[in-house]
Enzyme design. Structure first.
Site, mmCIF file in Angstrom:
data_model
loop_
_atom_site.group_PDB
_atom_site.id
_atom_site.type_symbol
_atom_site.label_atom_id
_atom_site.label_comp_id
_atom_site.label_asym_id
_atom_site.label_seq_id
_atom_site.Cartn_x
_atom_site.Cartn_y
_atom_site.Cartn_z
ATOM 1 N N GLU A 11 -44.042 -109.544 -22.426
ATOM 2 C CA GLU A 11 -45.392 -109.060 -22.122
ATOM 3 C C GLU A 11 -45.817 -109.441 -20.708
ATOM 4 O O GLU A 11 -46.835 -108.983 -20.209
ATOM 5 C CB GLU A 11 -46.394 -109.591 -23.167
ATOM 6 C CG GLU A 11 -46.558 -111.105 -23.241
ATOM 7 C CD GLU A 11 -45.503 -111.823 -24.098
ATOM 8 O OE1 GLU A 11 -44.325 -111.383 -24.107
ATOM 9 O OE2 GLU A 11 -45.842 -112.841 -24.729
ATOM 10 N N SER A 57 -36.026 -118.419 -24.591
ATOM 11 C CA SER A 57 -35.848 -119.866 -24.584
ATOM 12 C C SER A 57 -35.183 -120.318 -25.886
ATOM 13 O O SER A 57 -35.243 -119.612 -26.903
ATOM 14 C CB SER A 57 -37.210 -120.540 -24.418
ATOM 15 O OG SER A 57 -38.057 -120.099 -25.460
ATOM 16 N N CYS A 90 -31.219 -117.715 -16.199
ATOM 17 C CA CYS A 90 -30.543 -118.514 -17.221
ATOM 18 C C CYS A 90 -29.209 -119.020 -16.697
ATOM 19 O O CYS A 90 -28.626 -119.928 -17.260
ATOM 20 C CB CYS A 90 -30.325 -117.683 -18.468
ATOM 21 S SG CYS A 90 -29.232 -116.299 -18.171
ATOM 22 N N GLU A 120 -35.058 -127.898 -19.608
ATOM 23 C CA GLU A 120 -34.798 -126.702 -18.804
ATOM 24 C C GLU A 120 -36.078 -126.430 -18.010
ATOM 25 O O GLU A 120 -37.075 -125.939 -18.550
ATOM 26 C CB GLU A 120 -34.480 -125.491 -19.699
ATOM 27 C CG GLU A 120 -34.120 -124.267 -18.872
ATOM 28 C CD GLU A 120 -34.028 -122.969 -19.664
ATOM 29 O OE1 GLU A 120 -34.731 -122.822 -20.667
ATOM 30 O OE2 GLU A 120 -33.256 -122.086 -19.242
HETATM 31 P P1 NAD Z 1 -39.523 -116.881 -24.220
HETATM 32 O O1 NAD Z 1 -38.663 -117.516 -25.252
HETATM 33 O O2 NAD Z 1 -40.872 -117.454 -23.989
HETATM 34 O O3 NAD Z 1 -39.763 -115.324 -24.565
HETATM 35 C C1 NAD Z 1 -38.696 -114.466 -24.855
HETATM 36 C C2 NAD Z 1 -39.201 -113.342 -25.763
HETATM 37 O O4 NAD Z 1 -39.657 -113.903 -26.999
HETATM 38 C C3 NAD Z 1 -40.385 -112.570 -25.173
HETATM 39 O O5 NAD Z 1 -40.219 -111.212 -25.467
HETATM 40 C C4 NAD Z 1 -41.584 -113.170 -25.886
HETATM 41 O O6 NAD Z 1 -42.643 -112.254 -26.065
HETATM 42 C C5 NAD Z 1 -41.030 -113.594 -27.234
HETATM 43 N N1 NAD Z 1 -41.651 -114.809 -27.762
HETATM 44 C C6 NAD Z 1 -42.192 -115.844 -27.053
HETATM 45 N N2 NAD Z 1 -42.635 -116.800 -27.887
HETATM 46 C C7 NAD Z 1 -42.353 -116.376 -29.140
HETATM 47 C C8 NAD Z 1 -42.565 -116.939 -30.431
HETATM 48 N N3 NAD Z 1 -43.137 -118.120 -30.597
HETATM 49 N N4 NAD Z 1 -42.150 -116.239 -31.498
HETATM 50 C C9 NAD Z 1 -41.559 -115.037 -31.371
HETATM 51 N N5 NAD Z 1 -41.344 -114.455 -30.157
HETATM 52 C C10 NAD Z 1 -41.724 -115.118 -29.069
HETATM 53 O O7 NAD Z 1 -38.667 -116.842 -22.869
HETATM 54 P P2 NAD Z 1 -39.144 -116.422 -21.422
HETATM 55 O O8 NAD Z 1 -40.024 -117.491 -20.883
HETATM 56 O O9 NAD Z 1 -39.623 -115.039 -21.423
HETATM 57 O O10 NAD Z 1 -37.735 -116.413 -20.641
HETATM 58 C C11 NAD Z 1 -37.140 -117.561 -20.113
HETATM 59 C C12 NAD Z 1 -36.145 -118.169 -21.067
HETATM 60 O O11 NAD Z 1 -35.139 -117.217 -21.396
HETATM 61 C C13 NAD Z 1 -35.398 -119.344 -20.446
HETATM 62 O O12 NAD Z 1 -35.267 -120.345 -21.413
HETATM 63 C C14 NAD Z 1 -34.048 -118.754 -20.080
HETATM 64 O O13 NAD Z 1 -32.987 -119.673 -20.013
HETATM 65 C C15 NAD Z 1 -33.852 -117.805 -21.208
HETATM 66 N N6 NAD Z 1 -32.880 -116.783 -20.852
HETATM 67 C C16 NAD Z 1 -31.643 -116.895 -21.386
HETATM 68 C C17 NAD Z 1 -30.673 -115.987 -21.050
HETATM 69 C C18 NAD Z 1 -29.294 -116.089 -21.626
HETATM 70 O O14 NAD Z 1 -28.510 -115.191 -21.396
HETATM 71 N N7 NAD Z 1 -28.948 -117.117 -22.361
HETATM 72 C C19 NAD Z 1 -30.959 -114.951 -20.157
HETATM 73 C C20 NAD Z 1 -32.245 -114.856 -19.628
HETATM 74 C C21 NAD Z 1 -33.199 -115.799 -19.986
#
Ligand code: NAD
Length: 509
Positions: free
Chosen positions: A189, A239, A294, A394
Site C-alpha cells: 500500500e 518481512s 532484501c 534487519e
Molecule cells: P512487510 O512485511 O511490512 O509487508 C509486505 C506485505 O505484507 C505488504 O503487502 C503488506 O501490506 C503486507 N502486510 C504487512 N503487515 C502485515 C500483517 N501484519 N499481516 C498481513 N499482511 C501484512 O514488508 P515491507 O516493509 O513492505 O518490505 C520489506 C521487507 O521485505 C524486508 O524485511 C525485506 O527483507 C523483505 N523482502 C524480502 C525479499 C526476499 O526475496 N526475501 C525481497 C524483498 C523484500
C-alpha cells in the site's frame, strides 16, 4: 463496482488509486484508504483504496471465472500474450521506472534496473511451451504408455513488499499466468501505482479480463486472500514475521504457500581479496536503494588484518556518494516513510550505546532535493559485535556494519549462526577458499566476488532459514512447479491382448 477514469479528490491528494478487477478499474467509494507519499519531497501524491474482505472476494470470484477459460487456452496463445507484454514493457520501461521513483524514492537508474530484472522473468515465461513439457515413456508395459502433465492450480494470490514494486511481483505473475492460472495481486500500500500500470499493460497486451487482478490493501486484504477457499496458492514477499504468519495461516487453510522473508546479508572479505573491488562492492551493495533491498549487504566480515584498510577504503568511497531526489541523477534516494527513516536513524544511537564505532554518521546528510523528504545519508559502523541490535536486527536502511574476525572459520560461524540465510558474498582471489565457502555456508544465494548474487530468471531466487518459509523458491523451474500440479497418465489403447479380470496390483509385463 467498475468505474471510469480515476477521479481527483481533495486538495492534498492528486490521485485516487483504485483496484483493477476484470480488466478495468474497480472502486468501492466507502472503503478505507491510505495516503501515498513521494518520499523525496514528503508530499502526499495519492490515496489508495484498501480492500475489505468483500472486495477481495469479488476479485477472487472474477479470477476464478476467468480460470475456467484461461486454463484451457493453448500454450501458443499464452506465449503470444507474454511476448506482447514483454515488448510493451520493454518499450515503456522508463514510464514504469518513473512511477517507482515517485512512490518508492529509489533513483531512476535503480528503478530501471529493477524493471529490467523483472523483464527477464517475463522473457523466461515466454518459453512456457518448453517449460510445461512433460515426459513420455512408450510401452511401459505391453501395449501401455505413460506420460506426465503439469496443470495449473487456479487462483493465485501474490502479496508483495514496498521495496520492489515491479520486480518482486514479476518474479511470480509471469509464470503464474503462463502456466494457466489467474492472479489476484495485492501490492504494498506504500507504492501501489506500479501494480495498476502493469495491469493496464496486461490488458493492452491482450490478456483476457479477469486473468490478472489487483486489489490494494493491508492486513485485512491479506487475511481475506489467505482465508478464501478459491485461492489455491500464495506467493508472498515481505518481512520475516509477516512471512511466517502468511505461511502458517495460508497452509492451515489448505493453500500452497511460498513466503520469502527478511535478511541479513554478509559479505566475507578474506585477507587475499582485492580490497578496492571489495570496498566498491560493499558500498554498492550496502547503500544502493538506500539499503532497502532484501539482498543488500548489511554486514561486512573482515577476516585477518585487513579491516583498517578496508574500512578506510569504504569510508573514502562513501564520501563521494550524492544523496538526493532520484530524478536528479543522485546515487542514493530517501527512505520510504518518515517513520521508517526515524527507526533506521535510531539504530545509530543504539549502535554507539552498544559500543560500536560510528565511522560515518548519515544524519548530517544534505540531500539534493526540494521539500521535506525522508532523508538519511549512508552510515558506517566498525567494531560491531554479533550481540548488538545493529547486527541482530534487519535495519533495512543505509547502515553498513563491519565485524572483525581472525579466521575464515570464525567468519563462517558468524554467517551460519545468523538466523537469516538469504544472500551472502565472499571476496577472495583464492578459488579453493571460495569453493569451500560456497559448500559450507548455509545461505540460499552465494556470490563469489559478486556482492548481490540475484539469480538469473532461469535459476530460482530464494533464501534459507528465516528468509523463506515453504519449499519452493521463486521463478526458474521451481516457479513453474510451484504454480502447477503434476499428473501422470498411464494409457492403454484398444488392444486385443487385454486379458480378463485380475484383482492383483498392476504389474508390468
Ligand atoms: P512487510 O512485511 O511490512 O509487508 C509486505 C506485505 O505484507 C505488504 O503487502 C503488506 O501490506 C503486507 N502486510 C504487512 N503487515 C502485515 C500483517 N501484519 N499481516 C498481513 N499482511 C501484512 O514488508 P515491507 O516493509 O513492505 O518490505 C520489506 C521487507 O521485505 C524486508 O524485511 C525485506 O527483507 C523483505 N523482502 C524480502 C525479499 C526476499 O526475496 N526475501 C525481497 C524483498 C523484500
Amino acid at each position: 463496482m467498475p468505474i471510469g477514469p480515476r477521479s481527483q479528490i481533495g486538495p492534498l491528494v492528486t490521485k485516487r488509486i483504485s483496484h483493477w478487477i476484470d480488466g478495468k478499474p474497480w472502486t468501492a467509494p466507502d472503503s478505507r484508504t491510505a495516503r501515498v507519499t513521494d518520499p523525496a519531497t514528503g508530499q502526499v501524491t495519492g490515496e489508495v483504496e484498501l480492500a475489505s474482505a468483500v472486495q477481495v472476494g469479488e476479485a477472487v470470484e472474477v479470477a476464478d471465472r476467468a480460470f475456467t477459460t484461461w486454463r484451457s487456452s493453448s500454450l501458443s496463445t499464452r506465449s503470444r500474450v507474454l511476448f506482447s507484454f514483454r515488448e510493451l514493457l520493454n518499450e515503456r520501461k522508463e514510464e514504469l521506472a518513473a512511477i517507482i521513483t515517485a512512490e518508492h524514492g529509489k533513483v531512476l537508474s535503480d528503478a530501471l534496473g529493477e524493471v529490467g530484472r523483472g523483464l527477464e522473468v517475463v522473457e523466461f515465461a515466454c518459453g512456457i511451451p518448453h517449460l510445461m513439457k512433460g515426459g513420455f515413456s512408450s510401452s511401459v508395459s505391453t501395449g501401455v504408455d505413460a506420460y506426465s502433465l503439469r496443470q495449473p492450480l487456479g487462483v493465485i494470490g501474490i502479496i508483495s513488499p514496498f521495496n520492489f514494486p515491479a520486480m518482486v511481483p514479476m518474479w511470480f505473475f509471469p509464470l503464474a499466468i503462463a502456466t494457466g492460472n489467474t492472479v489476484v495481486f495485492k501490492p504494498s500500500e506504500k507504492d501501489p501505482s506500479a501494480a495498476v500500470w502493469l495491469a493496464e499493460l496486461w490488458a493492452e497486451a491482450g490478456l483476457p479480463p479477469g486473468v490478472f487482478n489487483v486489489v490494494h490493501g493491508d492486513k485485512e486484504a491479506v487475511d481475506a486472500l489467505l482465508e478464501h477457499p478459491r485461492v489455491k496458492a500464495v506467493s508472498f514477499v515481505g518481512s520475516t514475521p509477516v512471512a511466517q504468519y502468511v505461511y502458517e495461516k495460508g497452509t492451515s487453510h489448505g493453500k500452497r504457500v511460498q513466503a520469502l522473508g527478511g535478511a541479513k546479508n554478509h559479505m566475507v572479505v578474506l585477507p587475499d581479496a582485492d580490497l578496492d573491488l571489495a570496498a566498491d562492492a560493499a558500498v554498492n551493495a550496502g547503500f544502493g536503494s538506500a539499503g532497502e533491498r532484501c539482498m543488500a549487504i548489511s554486514a561486512v566480515v573482515a577476516v585477518g588484518d585487513i579491516a583498517d584498510q578496508l574500512v578506510d577504503k569504504v569510508r573514502t568511497r562513501m564520501a563521494g556518494l550524492r544523496t538526493g531526489d532520484g530524478r536528479r541523477g543522485c546515487d542514493m534516494g530517501p527512505l520510504i516513510t518518515q517513520a521508517h527513516r526515524d527507526k533506521v536513524a535510531s539504530y545509530l544511537d543504539a549502535g554507539v550505546e552498544a559500543g560500536a564505532q560510528l565511522v560515518v554518521d548519515g544524519r548530517s546528510v544534505e540531500a539534493d532535493a526540494d521539500g521535506d523528504g525522508f532523508w538519511l545519508g549512508p552510515s558506517l559502523f566498525d567494531h560491531v559485535q554479533t550481540g548488538m541490535s545493529i547486527y541482530t536486527d534487519e535495519i533495512f536502511g543505509p547502515v553498513l556494519s563491519v565485524l572483525r574476525v581472525p579466521t575464515y572459520e570464525a567468519a563462517l560461524q558468524v554467517v551460519n549462526d545468523n538466523p537469516y540465510g538469504n544472500g551472502t558474498a565472499v571476496f577472495t582471489n583464492d578459488g579453493g577458499a571460495a569453493r569451500r565457502y560456497q559448500q559450507e555456508v548455509e545461505v540460499g544465494m552465494v556470490g563469489i566476488n559478486v556482492p548481490i548474487p540475484v539469480p538469473m530468471a532461469y535459476y530460482s531466487f530464494g533464501g534459507w532459514k528465516a528468509s523463506l518459509f515453504g519449499d519452493t523458491h521463486a521463478h526458474g523451474t521451481e516457479g513453474v512447479h510451484f504454480f502447477t500440479r503434476g499428473k501422470v497418465v498411464t494409457a492403454r489403447w484398444l488392444d486385443p491382448s487385454h486379458g480378463g479380470v485380475d484383482l492383483g496390483f498392476p504389474r508390468n509385463a
